[in-house]
Enzyme design. Structure first.
Site, mmCIF file in Angstrom:
data_model
loop_
_atom_site.group_PDB
_atom_site.id
_atom_site.type_symbol
_atom_site.label_atom_id
_atom_site.label_comp_id
_atom_site.label_asym_id
_atom_site.label_seq_id
_atom_site.Cartn_x
_atom_site.Cartn_y
_atom_site.Cartn_z
ATOM 1 N N LYS A 156 65.002 -64.994 -24.434
ATOM 2 C CA LYS A 156 65.689 -66.074 -25.184
ATOM 3 C C LYS A 156 66.590 -66.889 -24.252
ATOM 4 O O LYS A 156 66.552 -68.112 -24.249
ATOM 5 C CB LYS A 156 66.550 -65.485 -26.318
ATOM 6 C CG LYS A 156 65.751 -64.775 -27.392
ATOM 7 C CD LYS A 156 66.636 -64.291 -28.515
ATOM 8 C CE LYS A 156 67.644 -63.216 -28.109
ATOM 9 N NZ LYS A 156 67.030 -61.969 -27.611
ATOM 10 N N ARG A 166 70.728 -63.558 -36.707
ATOM 11 C CA ARG A 166 70.034 -62.278 -36.513
ATOM 12 C C ARG A 166 69.774 -61.578 -37.829
ATOM 13 O O ARG A 166 69.322 -60.431 -37.847
ATOM 14 C CB ARG A 166 70.858 -61.350 -35.627
ATOM 15 C CG ARG A 166 70.982 -61.918 -34.235
ATOM 16 C CD ARG A 166 71.509 -60.925 -33.255
ATOM 17 N NE ARG A 166 71.817 -61.633 -32.036
ATOM 18 C CZ ARG A 166 71.418 -61.261 -30.838
ATOM 19 N NH1 ARG A 166 70.730 -60.184 -30.676
ATOM 20 N NH2 ARG A 166 71.730 -61.970 -29.782
ATOM 21 N N ARG A 192 67.040 -56.067 -15.352
ATOM 22 C CA ARG A 192 67.935 -57.243 -15.434
ATOM 23 C C ARG A 192 69.242 -56.994 -14.687
ATOM 24 O O ARG A 192 69.848 -55.942 -14.774
ATOM 25 C CB ARG A 192 68.244 -57.580 -16.890
ATOM 26 C CG ARG A 192 69.288 -58.701 -16.991
ATOM 27 C CD ARG A 192 69.353 -59.357 -18.336
ATOM 28 N NE ARG A 192 69.714 -58.450 -19.400
ATOM 29 C CZ ARG A 192 69.750 -58.807 -20.684
ATOM 30 N NH1 ARG A 192 69.414 -60.028 -21.039
ATOM 31 N NH2 ARG A 192 70.088 -57.925 -21.594
ATOM 32 N N ARG A 205 74.160 -54.931 -17.327
ATOM 33 C CA ARG A 205 74.891 -55.085 -18.588
ATOM 34 C C ARG A 205 75.064 -53.722 -19.239
ATOM 35 O O ARG A 205 74.131 -52.919 -19.248
ATOM 36 C CB ARG A 205 74.100 -56.012 -19.526
ATOM 37 C CG ARG A 205 74.783 -57.341 -19.760
ATOM 38 C CD ARG A 205 73.935 -58.309 -20.494
ATOM 39 N NE ARG A 205 73.588 -57.885 -21.845
ATOM 40 C CZ ARG A 205 72.972 -58.665 -22.716
ATOM 41 N NH1 ARG A 205 72.625 -59.893 -22.372
ATOM 42 N NH2 ARG A 205 72.683 -58.234 -23.923
ATOM 43 N N ARG A 258 68.800 -51.081 -29.820
ATOM 44 C CA ARG A 258 68.809 -52.527 -30.093
ATOM 45 C C ARG A 258 67.447 -52.970 -30.621
ATOM 46 O O ARG A 258 67.371 -53.820 -31.517
ATOM 47 C CB ARG A 258 69.150 -53.297 -28.810
ATOM 48 C CG ARG A 258 70.621 -53.212 -28.439
ATOM 49 C CD ARG A 258 70.871 -53.571 -26.981
ATOM 50 N NE ARG A 258 70.551 -54.921 -26.627
ATOM 51 C CZ ARG A 258 70.345 -55.344 -25.375
ATOM 52 N NH1 ARG A 258 70.442 -54.483 -24.362
ATOM 53 N NH2 ARG A 258 70.055 -56.583 -25.133
HETATM 54 P P1 AP5 Z 1 66.722 -62.732 -20.986
HETATM 55 O O1 AP5 Z 1 66.352 -64.171 -20.924
HETATM 56 O O2 AP5 Z 1 68.105 -62.339 -20.607
HETATM 57 O O3 AP5 Z 1 66.326 -62.141 -22.432
HETATM 58 P P2 AP5 Z 1 67.091 -62.209 -23.810
HETATM 59 O O4 AP5 Z 1 66.051 -62.324 -24.886
HETATM 60 O O5 AP5 Z 1 68.146 -63.282 -23.788
HETATM 61 O O6 AP5 Z 1 67.692 -60.758 -23.847
HETATM 62 P P3 AP5 Z 1 69.106 -60.210 -24.321
HETATM 63 O O7 AP5 Z 1 69.102 -58.741 -23.996
HETATM 64 O O8 AP5 Z 1 70.226 -61.023 -23.729
HETATM 65 O O9 AP5 Z 1 69.045 -60.454 -25.843
HETATM 66 P P4 AP5 Z 1 69.934 -59.782 -26.908
HETATM 67 O O10 AP5 Z 1 69.614 -60.578 -28.105
HETATM 68 O O11 AP5 Z 1 69.716 -58.318 -27.044
HETATM 69 O O12 AP5 Z 1 71.409 -59.908 -26.308
HETATM 70 P P5 AP5 Z 1 72.563 -61.008 -26.486
HETATM 71 O O13 AP5 Z 1 73.197 -61.196 -25.178
HETATM 72 O O14 AP5 Z 1 72.096 -62.208 -27.214
HETATM 73 O O15 AP5 Z 1 65.671 -61.920 -20.100
HETATM 74 C C1 AP5 Z 1 65.788 -60.518 -19.926
HETATM 75 C C2 AP5 Z 1 65.307 -60.131 -18.509
HETATM 76 O O16 AP5 Z 1 63.928 -60.435 -18.403
HETATM 77 C C3 AP5 Z 1 66.009 -60.912 -17.385
HETATM 78 O O17 AP5 Z 1 66.169 -60.070 -16.291
HETATM 79 C C4 AP5 Z 1 65.020 -62.053 -17.058
HETATM 80 O O18 AP5 Z 1 65.125 -62.461 -15.712
HETATM 81 C C5 AP5 Z 1 63.682 -61.378 -17.353
HETATM 82 N N1 AP5 Z 1 62.673 -62.315 -17.861
HETATM 83 C C6 AP5 Z 1 62.864 -63.342 -18.721
HETATM 84 N N2 AP5 Z 1 61.697 -63.972 -18.970
HETATM 85 C C7 AP5 Z 1 60.748 -63.294 -18.260
HETATM 86 C C8 AP5 Z 1 59.337 -63.452 -18.128
HETATM 87 N N3 AP5 Z 1 58.659 -64.446 -18.752
HETATM 88 N N4 AP5 Z 1 58.666 -62.569 -17.341
HETATM 89 C C9 AP5 Z 1 59.336 -61.574 -16.692
HETATM 90 N N5 AP5 Z 1 60.675 -61.372 -16.777
HETATM 91 C C10 AP5 Z 1 61.372 -62.233 -17.558
HETATM 92 O O19 AP5 Z 1 73.566 -60.222 -27.477
HETATM 93 C C11 AP5 Z 1 74.260 -59.090 -27.004
HETATM 94 C C12 AP5 Z 1 74.973 -58.392 -28.149
HETATM 95 O O20 AP5 Z 1 75.908 -59.302 -28.759
HETATM 96 C C13 AP5 Z 1 74.094 -57.934 -29.319
HETATM 97 O O21 AP5 Z 1 73.485 -56.693 -29.065
HETATM 98 C C14 AP5 Z 1 75.139 -57.850 -30.441
HETATM 99 O O22 AP5 Z 1 75.953 -56.717 -30.282
HETATM 100 C C15 AP5 Z 1 76.002 -59.070 -30.178
HETATM 101 N N6 AP5 Z 1 75.506 -60.258 -30.875
HETATM 102 C C16 AP5 Z 1 74.905 -61.349 -30.317
HETATM 103 N N7 AP5 Z 1 74.579 -62.244 -31.272
HETATM 104 C C17 AP5 Z 1 74.976 -61.715 -32.457
HETATM 105 C C18 AP5 Z 1 74.892 -62.152 -33.818
HETATM 106 N N8 AP5 Z 1 74.328 -63.312 -34.144
HETATM 107 N N9 AP5 Z 1 75.387 -61.332 -34.790
HETATM 108 C C19 AP5 Z 1 75.981 -60.156 -34.463
HETATM 109 N N10 AP5 Z 1 76.078 -59.664 -33.208
HETATM 110 C C20 AP5 Z 1 75.572 -60.446 -32.206
#
Ligand code: AP5
Length: 233
Positions: free
Chosen positions: A32, A107, A142, A174, A185
């Site tokens: 994402k 979410r 990552r 992280r 997750r």
């Molecule tokens: P990356 O682009 O970082 O993936 P991502 O989908 O953004 O993964 P996240 O783990 O950040 O998503 P998340 O939703 O769990 O966490 P968030 O920070 O939003 O890519 C991941 C890795 O893969 C990287 O190393 C990248 O280089 C690699 N990669 C990317 N594309 C690739 C490809 N095509 N091929 C190969 N490799 C690739 O949220 C964190 C926490 O915040 C949540 O767990 C929750 O506690 C809280 N939170 C966030 N939003 C909410 C909400 N709306 N409500 C309540 N709690 C929330």
């Protein structure tokens, strides 16, 4: 904007024709953040990453930050009342009007219902899908810097080893990328995502994109699918 690129369609439900509010949904590790940054640059709108906003609040060690951290470390959702405060920081009235690429919200169906928190209803919702196996592999590799620049040890390594190419700061794991937390997750994600996808499919907003492959190929797919969905050339 480049010719032929998705323009948000001919009219917007609120916020005028320029309100290109795009939401990205996907499992942890689906890319994402990686894709939101690319799409936002292509569309000329800001990338709002709720996870990054939350991590910034946690780093400031405010009461809100300390409370949010307890949920994030366990891979659980942060309560909606805290999320609303964080969204207000990122989605200013002007940003809501001009458009954005929003990554990490909503979410749950409850969050999707609160369109006010998003500055208005989205114009399109992109679902990036990958297998859980690939998600676990990506998150295990990552590394990120405190400014939020993201790398992958194998797929997108920094040219400076464990230092950020952009600001030189040290790359770290992280806290919620430990494998047991990643598994939790993913379970939470699967429990909540289907009703959300069904809702956006019913509303005609859902754009499905296979997020496997090189990031550049996925980015092209996202733009192609958005263009196809909006009906513009
Ligand atoms: P990356 O682009 O970082 O993936 P991502 O989908 O953004 O993964 P996240 O783990 O950040 O998503 P998340 O939703 O769990 O966490 P968030 O920070 O939003 O890519 C991941 C890795 O893969 C990287 O190393 C990248 O280089 C690699 N990669 C990317 N594309 C690739 C490809 N095509 N091929 C190969 N490799 C690739 O949220 C964190 C926490 O915040 C949540 O767990 C929750 O506690 C809280 N939170 C966030 N939003 C909410 C909400 N709306 N409500 C309540 N709690 C929330």
């Amino acid at each position: 904007m480049m010719p032929g690129m998705w323009s948000g369609g001919p009219t917007a439900p609120t916020g005028g024709p320029a309100a290109r509010r795009v939401v990205l949904l996907g499992a942890p590790g689906s890319g994402k953040s990686t894709q939101a940054a690319r799409l936002a640059a292509s569309l000329g709108v800001p990338h709002i990453a709720v996870g990054d906003l939350l991590r910034a609040v946690v780093a400031r060690r405010t009461a809100l930050g300390r409370e949010a951290a307890t949920f994030m470390e366990r891979g659980e959702l942060v309560p909606d009342r805290l999320i609303r405060d964080v969204l207000i920081e990122g989605i200013t009235p002007q940003v809501a009007l001009d458009g954005y690429v929003l990554d990490g919200y909503p979410r749950s169906v409850e969050q999707a219902t609160d369109t006010q928190a998003m500055g208005g209803p989205p114009r399109a919702v992109v679902h990036l899908w990958i297998t859980d196996q690939e998600a676990v592999r990506r998150l295990a590799g990552r590394r990120y810097c405190p400014e939020g620049h993201v790398y992958h040890l194998e797929d997108a390594p920094s040219r400076f080893g464990l230092r950020c190419e952009l600001d030189g700061s040290r790359l770290v794991v992280r806290p919620d990328d430990r494998e047991e937390v990643v598994r939790d997750r993913l379970v939470l994600y699967h429990r909540r995502i289907d009703p959300l996808l069904n809702r956006y499919a019913r509303e005609g907003l859902l754009v499905e994109v296979n997020a496997t492959g090189e990031p550049e190929d996925v980015a092209r797919r996202v733009l192609d699918e958005l263009t196809a969905a909006s009906g513009s050339p």
